[in-house]
Scaffold this motif. Structure first.
Motif, PDB file in Angstrom:
ATOM      1  N   GLU A 135       0.841  -1.210   0.000  1.00 13.71           N
ATOM      2  CA  GLU A 135       0.000   0.000   0.000  1.00 13.71           C
ATOM      3  C   GLU A 135       0.874   1.257   0.000  1.00 13.71           C
ATOM      4  N   PHE A 136       2.031   1.154   0.673  1.00 14.43           N
ATOM      5  CA  PHE A 136       2.856   2.351   0.893  1.00 14.43           C
ATOM      6  C   PHE A 136       4.208   2.311   0.199  1.00 14.43           C
ATOM      7  N   ALA A 137       4.741   1.100   0.010  1.00  9.50           N
ATOM      8  CA  ALA A 137       6.106   1.013  -0.523  1.00  9.50           C
ATOM      9  C   ALA A 137       6.088   0.700  -2.009  1.00  9.50           C
ATOM     10  N   GLU A 138       7.153   1.099  -2.694  1.00  9.85           N
ATOM     11  CA  GLU A 138       7.324   0.745  -4.105  1.00  9.85           C
ATOM     12  C   GLU A 138       7.700  -0.741  -4.180  1.00  9.85           C
ATOM     13  N   SER A 139       7.521  -1.298  -5.378  1.00 11.29           N
ATOM     14  CA  SER A 139       7.789  -2.731  -5.527  1.00 11.29           C
ATOM     15  C   SER A 139       9.280  -3.058  -5.382  1.00 11.29           C
ATOM     16  N   ASP A 140      10.147  -2.012  -5.472  1.00  7.43           N
ATOM     17  CA  ASP A 140      11.584  -2.280  -5.309  1.00  7.43           C
ATOM     18  C   ASP A 140      12.055  -2.125  -3.856  1.00  7.43           C
ATOM     19  N   LEU A 141      11.108  -2.001  -2.922  1.00  5.09           N
ATOM     20  CA  LEU A 141      11.497  -1.935  -1.498  1.00  5.09           C
ATOM     21  C   LEU A 141      12.407  -3.113  -1.168  1.00  5.09           C
TER      22      LEU A 141
ATOM     23  N   ALA B 275       8.520  -6.822  -4.700  1.00  4.04           N
ATOM     24  CA  ALA B 275       7.970  -7.463  -5.903  1.00  4.04           C
ATOM     25  C   ALA B 275       8.249  -8.963  -5.921  1.00  4.04           C
ATOM     26  N   GLU B 276       9.415  -9.348  -5.420  1.00  2.00           N
ATOM     27  CA  GLU B 276       9.740 -10.780  -5.388  1.00  2.00           C
ATOM     28  C   GLU B 276       8.866 -11.522  -4.385  1.00  2.00           C
ATOM     29  N   LEU B 277       8.539 -10.845  -3.288  1.00  2.00           N
ATOM     30  CA  LEU B 277       7.742 -11.513  -2.246  1.00  2.00           C
ATOM     31  C   LEU B 277       6.241 -11.394  -2.496  1.00  2.00           C
ATOM     32  N   LEU B 278       5.853 -10.426  -3.337  1.00  2.00           N
ATOM     33  CA  LEU B 278       4.420 -10.236  -3.605  1.00  2.00           C
ATOM     34  C   LEU B 278       4.192 -10.018  -5.107  1.00  2.00           C
ATOM     35  N   PRO B 279       4.385 -11.080  -5.902  1.00  2.00           N
ATOM     36  CA  PRO B 279       4.182 -10.924  -7.345  1.00  2.00           C
ATOM     37  C   PRO B 279       2.688 -10.882  -7.673  1.00  2.00           C
ATOM     38  N   ASP B 280       2.342 -10.306  -8.818  1.00  2.96           N
ATOM     39  CA  ASP B 280       0.945 -10.302  -9.286  1.00  2.96           C
ATOM     40  C   ASP B 280      -0.008  -9.809  -8.205  1.00  2.96           C
ATOM     41  N   SER B 281       0.358  -8.699  -7.568  1.00  5.49           N
ATOM     42  CA  SER B 281      -0.433  -8.269  -6.403  1.00  5.49           C
ATOM     43  C   SER B 281      -1.671  -7.462  -6.791  1.00  5.49           C
ATOM     44  N   PHE B 282      -2.580  -7.394  -5.873  1.00  2.00           N
ATOM     45  CA  PHE B 282      -3.776  -6.563  -6.033  1.00  2.00           C
ATOM     46  C   PHE B 282      -3.401  -5.145  -5.617  1.00  2.00           C
ATOM     47  N   GLY B 283      -3.706  -4.179  -6.470  1.00  2.00           N
ATOM     48  CA  GLY B 283      -3.359  -2.795  -6.146  1.00  2.00           C
ATOM     49  C   GLY B 283      -4.396  -1.837  -6.678  1.00  2.00           C
ATOM     50  N   SER B 284      -4.081  -0.544  -6.579  1.00  2.00           N
ATOM     51  CA  SER B 284      -5.051   0.487  -6.955  1.00  2.00           C
ATOM     52  C   SER B 284      -5.457   0.381  -8.435  1.00  2.00           C
ATOM     53  N   ASP B 285      -4.548  -0.140  -9.284  1.00  2.00           N
ATOM     54  CA  ASP B 285      -4.858  -0.311 -10.714  1.00  2.00           C
ATOM     55  C   ASP B 285      -6.113  -1.159 -10.907  1.00  2.00           C
ATOM     56  N   ASN B 286      -6.283  -2.130 -10.021  1.00  2.00           N
ATOM     57  CA  ASN B 286      -7.422  -3.040 -10.156  1.00  2.00           C
ATOM     58  C   ASN B 286      -8.753  -2.324  -9.957  1.00  2.00           C
ATOM     59  N   LEU B 287      -8.719  -1.199  -9.275  1.00  2.00           N
ATOM     60  CA  LEU B 287      -9.969  -0.520  -8.922  1.00  2.00           C
ATOM     61  C   LEU B 287     -10.394   0.479  -9.993  1.00  2.00           C
ATOM     62  N   GLU B 288      -9.518   0.671 -10.999  1.00  2.00           N
ATOM     63  CA  GLU B 288      -9.852   1.676 -12.025  1.00  2.00           C
ATOM     64  C   GLU B 288     -10.766   1.109 -13.113  1.00  2.00           C
TER      65      GLU B 288
END
Ligand code: THU
Length: 141
Positions: free
Chosen positions: A105-111, A128-141
């Motif tokens: 929610e808060f960090a970039e995928s390269d955290l 990104a390695e620990l949370l691939p194919d994640s649900f994010g704000s893009d899904n709500l558009e």
């Protein structure tokens, strides 16, 4: 701004784990989250007699940071081990699924996420390695 090394961040996570309130699982977790401002926010797991009310170390750190106005993050170190660790065993405490989602929610995928047994023995991953194919704000558009 003070620069922190992986070592510093891991030490902060190890120290934070010492504050863990974990009488039920008997498993201590500490997290140290480095904000873009250069400040480190630490957290530990805080359990409850009503088991589902427990909060993980990582989310404790995120909530502390957000509530203090920090919203950009650079790195996170996590350390976890049982109250009575077995000698010569390596403990890597990977963040749980809920914590990965909250971080996203808060960090970039390269955290950078350091999963640390000790200062010298740790795994380095990105969010990104620990949370691939994640649900994010893009899904709500
Ligand atoms: N725990 C964390 O603090 N972070 C995680 O990512 C995984 C699990 C805590 C929750 C509970 O207090 C204990 O570890 C055992 O599950």
């Amino acid at each position: 701004m003070k620069k922190y090394s992986n070592n510093d961040l891991i030490l902060s996570a190890i120290n934070a784990s010492k504050k863990s309130y974990s009488p039920y699982s008997k498993y201590r977790v500490g997290a140290a989250l480095l904000g873009a401002s250069g400040k480190i926010y630490t957290g530990c797991n805080v359990e409850n007699e009503s088991y589902g009310a427990a909060i993980c170390a990582e989310r404790t750190a995120v909530v502390k940071a957000i509530s203090e106005g920090e919203q950009k993050f650079v790195a996170l170190a996590i350390h976890g081990s049982p109250h009575e660790p077995k000698p010569n065993q390596t403990y890597y405490a990977f963040p749980c699924g809920i914590c990965r989602q909250v971080l996203s929610e808060f960090a970039e995928s390269d955290l950078t996420i350091l999963i640390a047994h000790s200062e010298s023995n740790y795994l380095e991953r990105t969010l990104a390695e620990l949370l691939p194919d994640s649900f994010g704000s893009d899904n709500l558009e």
